[in-house]
Enzyme design. Structure first.
Site, PDB file in Angstrom:
ATOM      1  N   ARG A   1      15.388-119.817 -20.291  1.00  0.00           N
ATOM      2  CA  ARG A   1      14.390-120.256 -19.296  1.00  0.00           C
ATOM      3  C   ARG A   1      13.021-119.642 -19.561  1.00  0.00           C
ATOM      4  O   ARG A   1      12.260-119.380 -18.628  1.00  0.00           O
ATOM      5  CB  ARG A   1      14.835-119.933 -17.861  1.00  0.00           C
ATOM      6  CG  ARG A   1      16.094-120.618 -17.424  1.00  0.00           C
ATOM      7  CD  ARG A   1      15.930-122.144 -17.408  1.00  0.00           C
ATOM      8  NE  ARG A   1      17.178-122.758 -17.024  1.00  0.00           N
ATOM      9  CZ  ARG A   1      18.131-123.081 -17.907  1.00  0.00           C
ATOM     10  NH1 ARG A   1      17.962-122.865 -19.205  1.00  0.00           N
ATOM     11  NH2 ARG A   1      19.241-123.648 -17.502  1.00  0.00           N
TER      12      ARG A   1
ATOM     13  N   SER B   1      17.360-125.704  -9.563  1.00  0.00           N
ATOM     14  CA  SER B   1      17.795-124.325  -9.290  1.00  0.00           C
ATOM     15  C   SER B   1      16.599-123.499  -8.829  1.00  0.00           C
ATOM     16  O   SER B   1      15.597-123.425  -9.543  1.00  0.00           O
ATOM     17  CB  SER B   1      18.329-123.685 -10.566  1.00  0.00           C
ATOM     18  OG  SER B   1      19.389-124.446 -11.064  1.00  0.00           O
TER      19      SER B   1
ATOM     20  N   GLU C   1       7.790-122.097 -10.546  1.00  0.00           N
ATOM     21  CA  GLU C   1       6.507-121.399 -10.460  1.00  0.00           C
ATOM     22  C   GLU C   1       5.941-121.585  -9.054  1.00  0.00           C
ATOM     23  O   GLU C   1       5.977-122.675  -8.490  1.00  0.00           O
ATOM     24  CB  GLU C   1       5.535-121.972 -11.498  1.00  0.00           C
ATOM     25  CG  GLU C   1       4.196-121.285 -11.380  1.00  0.00           C
ATOM     26  CD  GLU C   1       3.289-121.473 -12.574  1.00  0.00           C
ATOM     27  OE1 GLU C   1       3.729-122.038 -13.601  1.00  0.00           O
ATOM     28  OE2 GLU C   1       2.131-121.046 -12.456  1.00  0.00           O
TER      29      GLU C   1
HETATM   30  C1  LIG Z   1      17.166-131.902  -9.305  1.00  0.00           C
HETATM   31  C2  LIG Z   1      16.636-131.009 -10.370  1.00  0.00           C
HETATM   32  C3  LIG Z   1      17.456-130.608 -11.385  1.00  0.00           C
HETATM   33  C4  LIG Z   1      16.987-129.754 -12.394  1.00  0.00           C
HETATM   34  N1  LIG Z   1      17.846-129.375 -13.367  1.00  0.00           N
HETATM   35  C5  LIG Z   1      17.432-128.540 -14.336  1.00  0.00           C
HETATM   36  C6  LIG Z   1      18.335-128.103 -15.358  1.00  0.00           C
HETATM   37  O1  LIG Z   1      19.489-128.478 -15.394  1.00  0.00           O
HETATM   38  N2  LIG Z   1      17.862-127.283 -16.319  1.00  0.00           N
HETATM   39  C7  LIG Z   1      16.558-126.851 -16.331  1.00  0.00           C
HETATM   40  O2  LIG Z   1      16.201-126.091 -17.245  1.00  0.00           O
HETATM   41  N3  LIG Z   1      15.696-127.235 -15.378  1.00  0.00           N
HETATM   42  C8  LIG Z   1      16.083-128.056 -14.381  1.00  0.00           C
HETATM   43  N4  LIG Z   1      15.225-128.437 -13.390  1.00  0.00           N
HETATM   44  C9  LIG Z   1      13.851-127.907 -13.390  1.00  0.00           C
HETATM   45  C10 LIG Z   1      12.788-128.877 -13.958  1.00  0.00           C
HETATM   46  O3  LIG Z   1      13.207-130.204 -13.897  1.00  0.00           O
HETATM   47  C11 LIG Z   1      12.398-128.545 -15.383  1.00  0.00           C
HETATM   48  O4  LIG Z   1      11.912-127.229 -15.471  1.00  0.00           O
HETATM   49  C12 LIG Z   1      11.323-129.505 -15.926  1.00  0.00           C
HETATM   50  O5  LIG Z   1      11.136-129.288 -17.294  1.00  0.00           O
HETATM   51  C13 LIG Z   1       9.976-129.374 -15.208  1.00  0.00           C
HETATM   52  O6  LIG Z   1       9.165-130.443 -15.641  1.00  0.00           O
HETATM   53  P1  LIG Z   1       7.951-130.954 -14.773  1.00  0.00           P
HETATM   54  O7  LIG Z   1       7.224-131.972 -15.592  1.00  0.00           O
HETATM   55  O8  LIG Z   1       8.381-131.392 -13.455  1.00  0.00           O
HETATM   56  O9  LIG Z   1       7.064-129.627 -14.692  1.00  0.00           O
HETATM   57  P2  LIG Z   1       6.211-129.076 -13.452  1.00  0.00           P
HETATM   58  O10 LIG Z   1       7.119-128.694 -12.339  1.00  0.00           O
HETATM   59  O11 LIG Z   1       5.111-130.020 -13.150  1.00  0.00           O
HETATM   60  O12 LIG Z   1       5.597-127.753 -14.100  1.00  0.00           O
HETATM   61  C14 LIG Z   1       6.424-126.653 -14.377  1.00  0.00           C
HETATM   62  C15 LIG Z   1       5.585-125.620 -15.165  1.00  0.00           C
HETATM   63  O13 LIG Z   1       5.232-126.165 -16.433  1.00  0.00           O
HETATM   64  C16 LIG Z   1       3.824-126.191 -16.591  1.00  0.00           C
HETATM   65  N5  LIG Z   1       3.503-127.429 -17.323  1.00  0.00           N
HETATM   66  C17 LIG Z   1       3.877-128.699 -17.023  1.00  0.00           C
HETATM   67  N6  LIG Z   1       3.438-129.551 -17.967  1.00  0.00           N
HETATM   68  C18 LIG Z   1       2.762-128.801 -18.876  1.00  0.00           C
HETATM   69  C19 LIG Z   1       2.067-129.101 -20.080  1.00  0.00           C
HETATM   70  N7  LIG Z   1       1.971-130.349 -20.576  1.00  0.00           N
HETATM   71  N8  LIG Z   1       1.447-128.079 -20.730  1.00  0.00           N
HETATM   72  C20 LIG Z   1       1.524-126.794 -20.269  1.00  0.00           C
HETATM   73  N9  LIG Z   1       2.177-126.455 -19.153  1.00  0.00           N
HETATM   74  C21 LIG Z   1       2.784-127.450 -18.465  1.00  0.00           C
HETATM   75  C22 LIG Z   1       3.259-126.189 -15.184  1.00  0.00           C
HETATM   76  O14 LIG Z   1       1.936-125.682 -15.157  1.00  0.00           O
HETATM   77  C23 LIG Z   1       4.254-125.275 -14.487  1.00  0.00           C
HETATM   78  O15 LIG Z   1       3.963-123.937 -14.785  1.00  0.00           O
HETATM   79  C24 LIG Z   1      15.649-129.296 -12.367  1.00  0.00           C
HETATM   80  C25 LIG Z   1      14.805-129.702 -11.322  1.00  0.00           C
HETATM   81  C26 LIG Z   1      15.291-130.545 -10.327  1.00  0.00           C
HETATM   82  C27 LIG Z   1      14.362-130.973  -9.236  1.00  0.00           C
END
Ligand SMILES: Cc1cc2nc3c(=O)[nH]c(=O)nc-3n(C[C@H](O)[C@H](O)[C@H](O)COP(=O)(O)OP(=O)(O)OC[C@H]3O[C@@H](n4cnc5c(N)ncnc54)[C@H](O)[C@@H]3O)c2cc1C
Length: 375
Positions: A174, A250, A360
């Site tokens: 992570r 999570s 975050e």
């Molecule tokens: C129902 C559910 C299930 C999930 N299951 C998992 C799982 O099984 N495993 C897991 O690891 N995670 C899981 N997650 C967490 C999440 O989906 C992941 O961490 C995902 O990669 C976040 O992507 P996002 O585009 O929504 O990022 P955001 O939530 O928009 O951003 C997360 C972080 O990444 C940064 N960020 C986003 N895009 C960029 C970019 N292009 N450049 C630089 N920084 C950036 C943001 O500034 C922030 O710090 C889950 C979430 C949910 C809601």
């Protein structure tokens, strides 16, 4: 008052509410908000933020953040650059160039349909492909770092594009440089993945093994694996949809313990819980294969502390997968924070384990963040 338009006429929306851009459906407005569909647009928005001396935050699919009810006093940039291209293909593997705003699960679907192995166990994880690198998404024995070759980034301070090798991304559990040493300094514009045409199935996880055993399937196809992962996840992990309130997956990280830490956990459980709980701990320690360290699911600790279903305001600990905190409708960020603090404090007091928050926290003051870390 700075103009809501930058030099090239790109629109910066003012006071854009962030709640709808997050899967938690929580959060106040951003001072400025803009979409960026190219490296040039990311650069222009970074310039704008520097000019008006406000911080910049990259908001992907909003599935791993909790935004404060007060919102974000800065510039929010939302990647809008989609697209996947085959950069190289031979009999063994395929190399894909993926733009940051591509939906992660659409990419998994695309790869699975073509029989390309490596990300099938990461099915149904919400968010954008770029963000997948930030916390090195992982599930059911796979993590994105297993297939990443390169990240294309824009350095916010110098506005220069760079390519980082997988080693330079510093991936761990992570974590990566994007959420540690270089947090907030780089925008991921795209990534290069190498997928195999002859991959082997990762069926080590107990839920996955049980799914196929129940159906008498010994050698599942890649499509069957994706189907299994989606079914398993949906049975206990609510995929955020409009009608179901919200969550950020999570909320707490799992524990990777050294032998001595494990011994003190076992001792605390022996003192504070019935014998069966200690027996269960010993069983769990052998269930999750992890090199060098002992992986203990935090969900187990939350469950034994009787916190499933615990509620504060509109926020609740999920009953089926207690790592997840739910917005049951109308939850504020303060409700979620208060609930998380209660869970952390209770787990700490009863098991001795300090559990950390995964998403975050955005728009909270440094003092609020420090208070949360003290737990
Ligand atoms: C129902 C559910 C299930 C999930 N299951 C998992 C799982 O099984 N495993 C897991 O690891 N995670 C899981 N997650 C967490 C999440 O989906 C992941 O961490 C995902 O990669 C976040 O992507 P996002 O585009 O929504 O990022 P955001 O939530 O928009 O951003 C997360 C972080 O990444 C940064 N960020 C986003 N895009 C960029 C970019 N292009 N450049 C630089 N920084 C950036 C943001 O500034 C922030 O710090 C889950 C979430 C949910 C809601």
């Amino acid at each position: 008052m700075p103009s809501p338009f930058d030099a090239t006429g790109m629109v910066m929306q003012e006071a854009e509410l962030l709640k709808p851009y997050t899967t938690f459906k929580i959060g106040g407005p951003a001072r400025y908000f803009a979409n960026a569909a190219s490296t040039e647009e990311f650069r222009e928005i970074s310039n704008f933020a520097t000019k008006i001396e406000l911080p910049l935050f990259v908001l992907g699919g909003g599935s791993n953040i909790l935004v404060s009810d007060r919102g974000y006093e800065g510039v929010v940039v939302h990647p809008a650059c989609r697209g996947v291209e085959i950069a190289h293909e031979d009999a063994e593997a395929v190399t894909l160039e993926v733009n940051a705003a591509e939906t992660w699960d659409d990419l998994v679907h695309y790869a699975v349909e073509r029989g390309w192995w490596g990300i099938e166990n990461l099915s149904h994880i919400p968010g954008q492909a770029g963000a997948a690198l930030v916390q090195n998404i992982g599930a059911y024995g796979q993590q994105v770092s297993d297939v990443v070759q390169q990240a294309r980034v824009l350095d916010i301070a110098t506005r220069t594009p760079r390519a980082l090798s997988a080693a330079e991304c510093g991936f761990g559990y992570r974590r990566s440089i994007f959420n540690t040493t270089d947090r907030g300094k780089l925008i991921i514009v795209g990534l290069t993945l190498r997928l195999s045409k002859h991959g082997g199935a990762h069926l080590d996880y107990p839920d996955v093994r049980a799914y196929f055993q129940e159906r008498g399937i010994q050698h599942p196809s890649i499509a069957e694996i994706r189907q299994a992962i989606i079914a398993i996840r949906d049975s206990k992990f609510p995929f955020p949809r409009e009608e179901r309130g919200g969550n950020a997956g999570s909320f707490f990280k799992n524990l990777n313990l050294a032998e001595s830490e494990y011994a003190s956990l076992r001792e605390m459980l022996r003192r504070n819980f019935p014998k069966q709980v200690v027996a269960r701990l010993e069983e769990i320690r052998n269930r999750f294969p992890s090199a060098g360290q002992i992986k203990i699911p935090t969900a187990f600790l939350i469950s034994i502390c009787d916190l499933k279903g615990y509620r504060i305001g509109g926020a609740q600990v999920n009953e089926t997968q207690p790592l997840v905190l739910l917005n049951q409708g109308g939850a504020t960020s303060q409700d979620v924070i208060a609930l998380a603090q209660h869970v952390r404090k209770t787990v700490r007091e009863r098991t001795g384990m300090k559990i950390s928050i995964e998403p975050e926290l955005v728009g909270f003051t440094p003092r609020e963040l420090a208070e949360k870390e003290e737990q």
